[in-house]
Design an enzyme around this catalytic site. Structure first.
Site, PDB file in Angstrom:
ATOM      1  N   GLU A 159     -16.292 -18.761  34.965  1.00 53.40           N
ATOM      2  CA  GLU A 159     -16.427 -19.998  34.190  1.00 53.40           C
ATOM      3  C   GLU A 159     -15.090 -20.659  33.877  1.00 53.40           C
ATOM      4  OE1 GLU A 159     -19.762 -20.760  31.623  1.00 53.40           O
ATOM      5  OE2 GLU A 159     -18.403 -20.367  29.949  1.00 53.40           O
ATOM      6  N   LYS A 188     -22.098 -26.843  33.461  1.00 51.83           N
ATOM      7  CA  LYS A 188     -22.394 -26.183  32.180  1.00 51.83           C
ATOM      8  C   LYS A 188     -22.440 -27.267  31.112  1.00 51.83           C
ATOM      9  CE  LYS A 188     -22.881 -21.994  30.476  1.00 51.83           C
ATOM     10  NZ  LYS A 188     -21.796 -21.390  29.744  1.00 51.83           N
ATOM     11  N   GLU A 206     -24.848 -12.829  30.472  1.00 50.62           N
ATOM     12  CA  GLU A 206     -23.888 -13.853  30.060  1.00 50.62           C
ATOM     13  C   GLU A 206     -23.146 -13.478  28.773  1.00 50.62           C
ATOM     14  OE1 GLU A 206     -26.602 -17.752  31.360  1.00 50.62           O
ATOM     15  OE2 GLU A 206     -25.906 -17.504  29.317  1.00 50.62           O
ATOM     16  N   SER A 207     -21.862 -13.715  28.778  1.00 47.08           N
ATOM     17  CA  SER A 207     -20.991 -13.714  27.578  1.00 47.08           C
ATOM     18  C   SER A 207     -20.506 -12.341  27.119  1.00 47.08           C
ATOM     19  CB  SER A 207     -21.673 -14.371  26.374  1.00 47.08           C
ATOM     20  OG  SER A 207     -22.090 -15.670  26.668  1.00 47.08           O
ATOM     21  N   LYS A 265     -13.598 -23.003  31.215  1.00 52.16           N
ATOM     22  CA  LYS A 265     -13.747 -23.697  29.928  1.00 52.16           C
ATOM     23  C   LYS A 265     -12.422 -23.648  29.199  1.00 52.16           C
ATOM     24  CE  LYS A 265     -15.881 -19.867  27.362  1.00 52.16           C
ATOM     25  NZ  LYS A 265     -17.032 -19.366  26.661  1.00 52.16           N
ATOM     26  N   ASN A 274     -28.269 -14.488  27.372  1.00 55.21           N
ATOM     27  CA  ASN A 274     -27.000 -14.699  26.686  1.00 55.21           C
ATOM     28  C   ASN A 274     -26.788 -13.643  25.599  1.00 55.21           C
ATOM     29  OD1 ASN A 274     -24.589 -15.829  26.059  1.00 55.21           O
ATOM     30  ND2 ASN A 274     -25.369 -17.869  25.623  1.00 55.21           N
ATOM     31  N   GLU A 324     -31.477 -20.356  30.328  1.00 62.29           N
ATOM     32  CA  GLU A 324     -30.808 -19.398  29.445  1.00 62.29           C
ATOM     33  C   GLU A 324     -31.657 -19.055  28.230  1.00 62.29           C
ATOM     34  OE1 GLU A 324     -26.534 -19.939  28.638  1.00 62.29           O
ATOM     35  OE2 GLU A 324     -27.185 -20.138  26.564  1.00 62.29           O
TER      36      GLU A 324
END
Ligand SMILES: O=P(O)(O)OC[C@@H](O)[C@@H](O)c1c[nH]c2ccccc12
Length: 379
Positions: free
Chosen positions: A164, A227, A333-334, A166, A298, A276
Site C-alpha cells: 500500500e 483505496k 489487512e492491517s 499511503k 480488517n 472489506e
C-alpha cells in the site's frame, strides 16, 4: 435484473420529483415490475439509475411501480444492518434536502464519510456521471487483480502481497516525509508485490487520484487498487478512468443493496471489488451476496483506529468453511509487520495480505518486503 445497471427501462411518469428528492444515495430506491416479452420480471432501480435515465431520456417499457423501497430512509435501512455511519446526503440536485451542518460525527469513519459526501458532490458537479463514464471507456485496459494475487500465492507459497501507498493516516499522522508515489510503486513491484493499493483520499490520508494515474502511466504492471471511501457509484467510474483495476467497498459504510449494486458496476467495468469487513456481522452480510470473489478482513477498527491482528483468525475460524466452499479469496489487512505476523495471517487461512505502514515507514520500502516475509519474493 439487467435493468439494475442500465437504468433504461423506466417510465418517467413513475418518478415524481418529490419522490426523487428523498435522501437515498445511491441505494435501490424503488422496486418495479418490468415486462419483458410478456413476462413480468421484478426489478430494482437505483436512484442513480433513475436519474441517469431521466437525464438521458432512455425510457422504455416500464409498467407498474410496485412500491417505493424508500418508505424508509437510507439511515434506517443501514442501521437495521448494524451500520453505524449515518449519511447526511448533501444536496446534489436542487430538489434534494441539505444535511444538518451542526451534527457532530460519532467517530472518525463517520467524519470521513461526511467529508466524502461533500467532496463527491463537488467532483460530480464538475464532471457529471455521463462524462466520467465516457472517460472510463478511454482508460487503459483493466488488469486482472485477483489473477495476480492467485498467481503470486502459487509462486511464493506465502500470502500474495498487496503493498500500500499511503502518506498519512488519521490514527498515525504522516508516515513518510520523503514521499514519491511512483518510485515507491516501482520499488514495490521490483521486490515482488503482486498488486499495489493507492490511497486516493486527500483530506485524511494525503493521497490523490493524480498519484494513481501517474503510477498507472509509469509502466508499473501490477494491478492497482484504488483505496477510497466509496459511497457513490460515480467514484467507481472515476477510479476506472484514472486506471484503477480494483476498488475497495467497505461493509461498515455501505448497506447491502449498495454493495450489490456497486459490485455489479465493478463487474461491468471488468474490475475487482475488495469488500472489506471488520466483524462477524459484516462478514455474514457480505457472504449473503452473490458473486463476491474477494473479501478483506480488517484488523483495524475503522471507528477507533485500533489494530488487533487476531481479528482475521477469529473470523476465519468462524466462517472459513463457507469462504473456502465459495472459493472466495481472503485478504488479511492491517497491522502486519514481521514474518511472524505474516505466518500468523497465513495460518488463519488468508491467501493475500494488505500491508502499508510497515513498508512505507521503512527507509527503503521495496527492500522492506523481504524483511516482512523473511525472504525475497519471486515475480
Ligand atoms: O498500514 P497497515 O496497518 O499495514 O494497513 C494497511 C491497510 O490494511 C489499511 O490502510 C486499511 C485497510 N482498510 C482501510 C480502511 C480505511 C483506512 C485504512 C485501511
Amino acid at each position: 435484473m439487467e435493468s439494475l445497471l442500465a437504468g433504461a427501462h423506466l417510465h418517467p411518469a413513475a418518478f415524481s420529483p418529490a419522490s426523487l428528492s428523498r435522501c437515498h444515495p445511491p441505494s435501490v430506491v424503488v422496486r418495479g415490475v418490468h415486462h419483458v416479452g410478456g413476462r413480468a420480471v421484478r426489478c430494482a432501480y437505483t436512484k442513480d439509475a433513475i436519474l441517469y435515465a431521466l437525464e438521458h431520456d432512455e425510457m422504455f417499457n416500464s409498467e407498474e411501480v410496485v412500491q417505493w423501497e424508500s418508505g424508509k430512509t437510507i439511515n434506517t435501512i443501514a442501521a437495521a444492518q448494524g451500520i453505524q455511519i449515518s449519511r447526511r446526503c448533501r444536496p446534489r440536485y436542487p430538489s434534494e434536502g441539505s444535511g444538518d451542518d451542526k451534527a457532530v460525527p460519532r467517530h472518525i469513519l463517520e467524519q470521513i464519510v461526511w467529508d466524502k459526501e461533500v467532496e463527491v458532490s463537488q467532483r460530480k458537479a464538475k464532471k457529471p456521471l455521463m462524462n466520467v463514464m465516457e472517460s472510463s471507456e478511454n482508460a487503459p485496459p483493466v488488469r486482472d487483480f485477483i489473477g495476480a494475487l492467485t498467481a503470486a500465492y502459487g509462486r511464493n507459497g506465502v500470502p500474495a502481497l498487496i503493498a500500500e501507498i499511503k502518506k498519512a493516516s488519521p490514527g498515525r499522522g504522516v508516515l513518510r516525509e520523503n514521499f514519491n508515489p511512483v518510485e515507491i510503486a516501482q520499488a514495490y513491484e521490483a521486490n515482488g508485490a503482486a498488486c499495489i493499493s493507492i490511497f486516493t483520499d486527500e483530506k485524511h490520508f494525503q493521497g490523490s487520484f493524480e498519484s494513481l494515474e501517474m503510477i498507472r502511466n509509469s509502466g508499473v504492471k501490477c494491478p492497482l487498487l484504488c483505496k477510497e471511501f466509496i459511497i457513490d457509484s460515480w467514484q467507481i467510474y472515476y477510479a476506472r478512468s484514472k486506471g484503477a483495476d480494483a476498488i475497495l467497498l467497505i461493509a461498515a459504510v455501505l448497506p447491502d443493496l449498495d454493495l450489490k449494486y456497486m459490485l455489479r458496476v465493478c463487474k461491468n467495468l471488468g474490475m475487482a471489488a475488495l469488500i472489506e469487513v471488520q466483524d462477524e456481522r459484516e462478514l455474514d452480510r457480505v457472504l449473503k451476496i452473490d458473486g463476491v470473489e474477494l473479501i478483506g478482513i480488517n484488523n483495524l477498527s475503522l471507528e477507533t483506529f485500533v489494530v488487533d491482528t487476531s481479528n482475521t483468525r477469529m473470523l476465519m475460524e468462524k466462517r472459513g468453511d463457507t469462504i473456502r466452499d465459495r472459493g472466495i479469496l481472503v485478504v488479511g489487512e492491517s497491522g502486519l509487520i514481521t514474518p511472524d505476523d505474516v505466518a500468523y495471517a497465513h495460518s488463519a487461512g488468508v491467501s493475500a495480505i494488505l500491508v502499508g505502514e510497515s513498508l512505507i515507514k521503512a527507509e527503503d520500502p521495496g527492500r522492506a518486503i523481504a524483511g516482512l516475509f523473511g525472504k525475497e519474493l519471486l515475480h
